[in-house]
Each structure stands twice: as C-alpha cells, then as structure tokens.
Design a protein around this motif. Structure first.
Motif, PDB file in Angstrom:
ATOM      1  N   UNK A  68       0.845  -1.184   0.000  1.00 37.90           N
ATOM      2  CA  UNK A  68       0.000   0.000   0.000  1.00 37.90           C
ATOM      3  C   UNK A  68       0.884   1.239   0.000  1.00 37.90           C
ATOM      4  N   UNK A  69       0.530   2.210  -0.832  1.00 32.73           N
ATOM      5  CA  UNK A  69       1.260   3.475  -0.863  1.00 32.73           C
ATOM      6  C   UNK A  69       0.380   4.569  -0.293  1.00 32.73           C
ATOM      7  N   UNK A  70       0.986   5.472   0.433  1.00 35.99           N
ATOM      8  CA  UNK A  70       0.253   6.590   1.013  1.00 35.99           C
ATOM      9  C   UNK A  70       1.203   7.776   1.146  1.00 35.99           C
ATOM     10  N   UNK A  71       0.615   8.942   1.307  1.00 34.07           N
ATOM     11  CA  UNK A  71       1.430  10.142   1.507  1.00 34.07           C
ATOM     12  C   UNK A  71       0.765  11.025   2.545  1.00 34.07           C
ATOM     13  N   UNK A  72       1.572  11.792   3.223  1.00 33.25           N
ATOM     14  CA  UNK A  72       1.088  12.777   4.179  1.00 33.25           C
ATOM     15  C   UNK A  72       1.735  14.100   3.795  1.00 33.25           C
TER      16      UNK A  72
END
Length: 125
Positions: A68-72
């Motif tokens: 899973x890829x995510x960004x903040x």
C-alpha cells in the motif's frame, strides 16, 4: 528537484511486514507525483507504486493486496506499507519524485527528477 531520504528498511522473515518512509525536503512537496521503485542486480529496477498529489494511487499488479502506498503532505512524507513479505521482495527500495501533481499516464523511471539513496529490504525464508 526535491531532496528525498528513505527510512524503514531492514531484515524480516517471510510473512512479515515493513513500512518504508520517504522524507522530502521541499515545502511544495504536495505538488509532486511520487513513486516507489525497487532494484536488484538480477531483475534491475522495477516500478512498485505511484501516488499523485490528490492521493490517487496505483500499485504494480503483482503487488496488489500486499503493498500500500500513502502520503502525508503535511509531514512531507511518503510511505510504502508492505505485508506478507516474500524472499522475492528483497531489494533496494527507492522513492522518487516528479515535479507535477499528476501521475497519469504512468511515468517511466526516467521521468522522475529526484531519487532517494534507497533503503534495503531483506526477506529471509
């Protein structure tokens, strides 16, 4: 260009999990298309995932369901959550950035302007 640094690599057993982080040093980070790649001497460099400035993401089909890829954007950070790891996931993992907010069509590696130094993931059987 934006300076990138990866964290979180290490050694795990088959079936384990890791979360890789990529810290960017640019306040306009939110305007970047971000990607994860991995590289081994045997296979070369493979695309893992991308995420655009709005949070829309794509994962390599062979990794869907496990990665899973995510960004903040508030933390100027990118993440890659990896579960059910297998020995074939062992590689050097890199984050990369393109100075545009969209990632479509899927950018080839050469389009990425900034790369981190990489973090090594080793999965033992």
């Amino acid at each position: 260009q934006v300076q990138l640094m990866e964290f979180g690599g290490g050694s795990v057993e088959t079936g384990g999990s890791l979360v890789l982080s990529c810290q960017a040093k640019r306040s306009t980070y939110s305007a970047y298309c971000m990607g994860w790649f991995r590289q081994t001497p045997e296979k070369g460099r493979d695309w893992v995932a991308t995420i655009d400035s709005e949070g829309s993401w794509k994962i390599a089909p062979s990794l869907e369901g496990r990665f899973t890829i995510a960004r903040d954007n508030s933390k100027i950070a990118l993440y890659l959550q990896m579960t059910s790891l297998r020995p074939e996931d062992s590689a050097m993992y890199f984050c990369a950035a393109i100075q545009r907010g969209f990632c479509s069509p899927l950018p080839p590696p050469d389009d990425y302007e900034s790369w981190g130094q990489g973090t090594r993931v080793t999965v033992s059987s």
